[in-house]
Write an enzyme that holds these catalytic residues in place. Sequence first.
Site, PDB file in Angstrom:
ATOM      1  N   HIS A  17      55.935  47.971  37.037  1.00  0.00           N
ATOM      2  CA  HIS A  17      56.979  46.937  36.925  1.00  0.00           C
ATOM      3  C   HIS A  17      58.346  47.588  36.674  1.00  0.00           C
ATOM      4  CE1 HIS A  17      53.595  44.205  35.219  1.00  0.00           C
ATOM      5  NE2 HIS A  17      53.921  43.669  36.377  1.00  0.00           N
ATOM      6  N   LYS A  41      47.328  31.726  32.066  1.00  0.00           N
ATOM      7  CA  LYS A  41      46.749  33.075  32.186  1.00  0.00           C
ATOM      8  C   LYS A  41      46.277  33.615  30.834  1.00  0.00           C
ATOM      9  CE  LYS A  41      48.703  35.077  36.379  1.00  0.00           C
ATOM     10  NZ  LYS A  41      49.350  36.285  36.932  1.00  0.00           N
ATOM     11  N   ARG A  90      51.673  45.700  46.135  1.00  0.00           N
ATOM     12  CA  ARG A  90      50.844  46.887  45.931  1.00  0.00           C
ATOM     13  C   ARG A  90      49.854  47.089  47.064  1.00  0.00           C
ATOM     14  NH1 ARG A  90      49.245  44.677  40.171  1.00  0.00           N
ATOM     15  NH2 ARG A  90      49.576  42.839  41.467  1.00  0.00           N
ATOM     16  N   SER A 128      48.458  44.938  35.051  1.00  0.00           N
ATOM     17  CA  SER A 128      48.389  44.746  33.599  1.00  0.00           C
ATOM     18  C   SER A 128      46.940  44.508  33.187  1.00  0.00           C
ATOM     19  CB  SER A 128      49.245  43.546  33.180  1.00  0.00           C
ATOM     20  OG  SER A 128      50.577  43.731  33.575  1.00  0.00           O
TER      21      SER A 128
HETATM   22  P1  ADP Z   1      52.593  37.490  38.086  1.00  0.00           P
HETATM   23  O1  ADP Z   1      51.723  36.695  37.157  1.00  0.00           O
HETATM   24  O2  ADP Z   1      53.860  36.784  38.482  1.00  0.00           O
HETATM   25  O3  ADP Z   1      51.879  38.089  39.272  1.00  0.00           O
HETATM   26  P2  ADP Z   1      52.764  40.200  37.112  1.00  0.00           P
HETATM   27  O4  ADP Z   1      53.357  40.642  35.824  1.00  0.00           O
HETATM   28  O5  ADP Z   1      51.329  40.470  37.322  1.00  0.00           O
HETATM   29  O6  ADP Z   1      53.121  38.667  37.180  1.00  0.00           O
HETATM   30  O7  ADP Z   1      53.567  40.846  38.332  1.00  0.00           O
HETATM   31  C1  ADP Z   1      54.918  40.582  38.573  1.00  0.00           C
HETATM   32  C2  ADP Z   1      55.340  41.209  39.891  1.00  0.00           C
HETATM   33  O8  ADP Z   1      55.243  42.633  39.799  1.00  0.00           O
HETATM   34  C3  ADP Z   1      54.489  40.816  41.114  1.00  0.00           C
HETATM   35  O9  ADP Z   1      55.337  40.704  42.239  1.00  0.00           O
HETATM   36  C4  ADP Z   1      53.556  41.991  41.291  1.00  0.00           C
HETATM   37  O10 ADP Z   1      53.148  42.120  42.632  1.00  0.00           O
HETATM   38  C5  ADP Z   1      54.467  43.143  40.863  1.00  0.00           C
HETATM   39  N1  ADP Z   1      53.706  44.278  40.369  1.00  0.00           N
HETATM   40  C6  ADP Z   1      52.709  44.260  39.460  1.00  0.00           C
HETATM   41  N2  ADP Z   1      52.250  45.507  39.228  1.00  0.00           N
HETATM   42  C7  ADP Z   1      52.981  46.332  40.015  1.00  0.00           C
HETATM   43  C8  ADP Z   1      52.966  47.753  40.281  1.00  0.00           C
HETATM   44  N3  ADP Z   1      52.076  48.548  39.699  1.00  0.00           N
HETATM   45  N4  ADP Z   1      53.866  48.244  41.151  1.00  0.00           N
HETATM   46  C9  ADP Z   1      54.739  47.420  41.782  1.00  0.00           C
HETATM   47  N5  ADP Z   1      54.777  46.090  41.616  1.00  0.00           N
HETATM   48  C10 ADP Z   1      53.924  45.547  40.740  1.00  0.00           C
END
Ligand code: ADP
Length: 173
Positions: A17, A41, A90, A128
Amino acid sequence: MKVALFPGTFDPLTLGHLDLIKRGSALFDQLAVAVMTNESKHPLFTVEERVAQVKEAVSGLDNVSVITAEGLTVDLMNKIGADYLMRGLRNTTDFQYERDIAAMNNFLDDQCDTVFFLAKPEYQHLSSSLLKEVTSSGGDISAYLPANINEALKQRLKEKRASEVKEDNEKGR
Ligand code: ADP
């Protein structure tokens, strides 16, 4: 001025992130990171804790702000004057999910344009939830989290385990 919104659950924020936030900060004039409540969630950290964690991680980036929100992303974009929605990809699963969300947001507001960043190869396998799972089984994933978040995660999972054991013991009585 180009203003972007990067919404997510960030439970917790990973270096994947954070890499996206740094790249967005370089591309846009202003970037707002929105920590979404997402109670459905069942996040491990409260929204206040997640906001504090993200704030600490982005403290060196002057054009990045951290906000909290719930509800429709397009409403939030209009409220803060954002023209672009930023998301990360990803893999193909992310692509299919994000494509549908982008199309729906564009239907709700045709001014909403989504910009996708490809995850760096070294972070493509990071989520996460995977980091929570590995930490909970005793694995060391400190290479993938800001140091303060790694410590907070270990501590929270320890507390969670202790309260589950207590609950089981009480039920067994
Ligand atoms: P959500 O519940 O909105 O999916 P996340 O915190 O899981 O929230 O992810 C937020 C954004 O970050 C999403 O667009 C996800 O694809 C992106 N994301 C999550 N992990 C990674 C990573 N390792 N590298 C790049 N982008 C990521």
